[in-house]
Design an enzyme around this catalytic site. Structure first.
Site, PDB file in Angstrom:
ATOM      1  N   GLY A   9       0.713  -1.135  -0.026  1.00  0.00           N
ATOM      2  CA  GLY A   9       0.007  -0.098   0.003  1.00  0.00           C
ATOM      3  C   GLY A   9       0.828   1.141  -0.010  1.00  0.00           C
ATOM      4  O   GLY A   9       1.913   1.305  -0.665  1.00  0.00           O
ATOM      5  N   SER A  10       0.577   2.266   0.704  1.00  0.00           N
ATOM      6  CA  SER A  10       1.283   3.461   0.840  1.00  0.00           C
ATOM      7  C   SER A  10       2.638   3.203   1.315  1.00  0.00           C
ATOM      8  O   SER A  10       3.697   3.464   0.756  1.00  0.00           O
ATOM      9  CB  SER A  10       0.554   4.699   1.673  1.00  0.00           C
ATOM     10  OG  SER A  10      -0.616   4.746   1.395  1.00  0.00           O
ATOM     11  N   ALA A 123       3.285   8.499   3.979  1.00  0.00           N
ATOM     12  CA  ALA A 123       3.441   7.770   2.601  1.00  0.00           C
ATOM     13  C   ALA A 123       1.911   7.909   1.899  1.00  0.00           C
ATOM     14  O   ALA A 123       0.932   7.645   2.770  1.00  0.00           O
ATOM     15  CB  ALA A 123       3.747   6.498   2.499  1.00  0.00           C
ATOM     16  N   LYS A 202       5.371   4.667  19.315  1.00  0.00           N
ATOM     17  CA  LYS A 202       4.910   4.815  18.163  1.00  0.00           C
ATOM     18  C   LYS A 202       3.088   4.676  18.182  1.00  0.00           C
ATOM     19  O   LYS A 202       2.566   5.317  17.384  1.00  0.00           O
ATOM     20  CB  LYS A 202       5.290   3.868  17.141  1.00  0.00           C
ATOM     21  CG  LYS A 202       4.553   3.437  15.611  1.00  0.00           C
ATOM     22  CD  LYS A 202       5.157   4.774  14.900  1.00  0.00           C
ATOM     23  CE  LYS A 202       4.302   5.038  13.491  1.00  0.00           C
ATOM     24  NZ  LYS A 202       3.481   4.188  12.980  1.00  0.00           N
ATOM     25  N   ASN A 206       0.352   7.212  17.003  1.00  0.00           N
ATOM     26  CA  ASN A 206      -0.561   6.591  16.189  1.00  0.00           C
ATOM     27  C   ASN A 206      -2.162   7.279  16.861  1.00  0.00           C
ATOM     28  O   ASN A 206      -3.109   7.553  16.003  1.00  0.00           O
ATOM     29  CB  ASN A 206      -0.545   5.333  15.775  1.00  0.00           C
ATOM     30  CG  ASN A 206       0.436   5.153  14.772  1.00  0.00           C
ATOM     31  OD1 ASN A 206       1.234   4.307  14.731  1.00  0.00           O
ATOM     32  ND2 ASN A 206       0.430   5.948  13.448  1.00  0.00           N
ATOM     33  N   ASN A 269       1.355  15.078   5.466  1.00  0.00           N
ATOM     34  CA  ASN A 269       0.806  13.803   5.136  1.00  0.00           C
ATOM     35  C   ASN A 269      -0.794  13.582   5.423  1.00  0.00           C
ATOM     36  O   ASN A 269      -1.063  14.071   6.457  1.00  0.00           O
ATOM     37  CB  ASN A 269       1.370  12.926   5.871  1.00  0.00           C
ATOM     38  CG  ASN A 269       1.243  11.488   5.669  1.00  0.00           C
ATOM     39  OD1 ASN A 269       1.303  10.912   4.458  1.00  0.00           O
ATOM     40  ND2 ASN A 269       0.845  10.506   6.718  1.00  0.00           N
ATOM     41  N   SER A 272      -2.659   7.380   8.033  1.00  0.00           N
ATOM     42  CA  SER A 272      -3.257   6.250   7.031  1.00  0.00           C
ATOM     43  C   SER A 272      -4.785   5.808   7.421  1.00  0.00           C
ATOM     44  O   SER A 272      -5.361   5.502   6.488  1.00  0.00           O
ATOM     45  CB  SER A 272      -2.415   4.897   7.553  1.00  0.00           C
ATOM     46  OG  SER A 272      -2.364   5.034   8.840  1.00  0.00           O
TER      47      SER A 272
END
Ligand code: KPL
Length: 323
Positions: A9-10, A123, A202, A206, A269, A272
């Site tokens: 994916g990205s 991404a 992380k 997120n 960005n 996601s």
């Protein structure tokens, strides 16, 4: 090295694309992305500009051998990725996914070492056959939590970290004008022996960024603005409190500072989760804020912001018939 990327994916396309000039990379993803890469290569745009020619295939057709499989699928698809990998002959697996527990799912299904990892690159898969780098971040590798062989895993992480790091990995952030299609920057892979802390840090990022940006339909940079920044930072701090209750040494202020740093580095960005919402796809809410709420309940920690964000994103999923 021969590298399989399960989940093009990205992020998977970006990571695989950055490795492609120096390694024999196969991206495993969906059509029409895969068929476009097979005919025209992979275009990387945004903060890194280049075109590379990795191999590409769909999961049903993979039966490859490789030195390393990098797993970048959505956390909810980890069991499927493990099933795909049972058809392959790989030396080791490296999870570069969001959320906790992905490595354990892979390790249960596979008979090879599984390493943990984090990536904070921005991404965005703009169109089939292309990916935009919307923020240069950090990529880390290390032993997975609860491994029975921490020393051997650390040695393996060091070996892969060195083999994967590009010669000019530190040279990132080019512009259209100075883009050099012949020598894109590689990946600078950091080896971290303290993966549980890194994974929770992380997770805090997120939990702060992904649901807030998805609900606000805003890019990461919007979190620099006071009102929504306070919500995101509180969610990150709550995650740190749950980490502490779970025996992981993550300071609340550090979690909030890491969130601010990632917001700044990936300001352009679309997270996601925002990309999932915009494409009408199921999100990773259960593995991010939802997982924090579950563990908070176990440890009797109060996490009102993570709970609210989880409820709102789940409501969006239900309204879109995704649950
Ligand atoms: O991991 C990310 C995501 O979008 O899932 C960050 C690093 C927060 C970038 O948006």
């Amino acid at each position: 090295m021969e590298v399989l990327v399960i989940g093009a994916g990205s992020l998977g396309s970006l990571v695989g694309g950055l490795l492609a000039p120096d390694h024999d990379v196969t991206l495993v993803g969906r059509d029409p992305h895969v068929s476009t890469i097979r005919t025209a290569g992979l275009a990387i745009g945004g903060e890194i500009q280049t075109r590379v020619e990795p191999s590409a295939t769909i999961p049903q057709r993979v039966s490859a051998s490789a030195d390393l499989a990098i797993v970048t699928v959505k956390a909810g698809d980890t069991a499927d990725a493990a099933e795909t990998l049972t058809e392959c002959d790989v030396e080791a697996v490296w999870s570069l996914q969001n959320g906790l527990g992905n490595e354990a799912t892979l390790a249960e299904a596979l008979d090879v070492p599984v390493l943990a990892g984090t990536a904070t690159y921005g991404a965005d898969q703009s169109a089939p056959g292309s990916v935009t780098c919307t923020g240069i971040g950090e990529v880390a590798i290390g032993p997975r939590p609860e491994t029975e062989t921490p020393e051997a895993d650390l040695a393996l992480a060091e070996e892969y970290g060195e083999a994967l790091s590009g010669a000019d990995a530190a040279t990132t952030g080019g512009t259209d004008a100075d883009a050099d299609a012949e020598s894109p920057p590689g990946l600078d892979v950091l080896v971290d022996p303290a993966m549980p802390e890194r994974l929770w840090r992380k997770l805090a990022v997120n939990v702060g960024i992904n649901p807030t940006t998805a609900l606000a339909r805003a890019d990461n940079g919007a979190l620099a603005e006071d009102e929504i920044a306070a919500t995101a930072r509180t969610a990150a701090r709550e995650t740190a409190r749950v980490a502490q209750a779970s025996g992981v040494d993550l300071d609340e202020a550090d979690a909030a500072a890491e969130l601010d740093a990632v917001v700044e580095a990936t300001a352009d960005n679309r997270s996601s989760m925002l990309q999932d919402v915009e494409r009408g796809r199921r999100t990773e809410i259960d593995q991010l804020a939802g997982a924090v709420v579950d563990r908070a309940e176990e440890h009797e920690v109060s996490v009102p912001v993570a709970r609210t964000l989880t409820a709102l994103v789940r409501a969006w999923e239900r309204a879109n018939y995704l649950r």
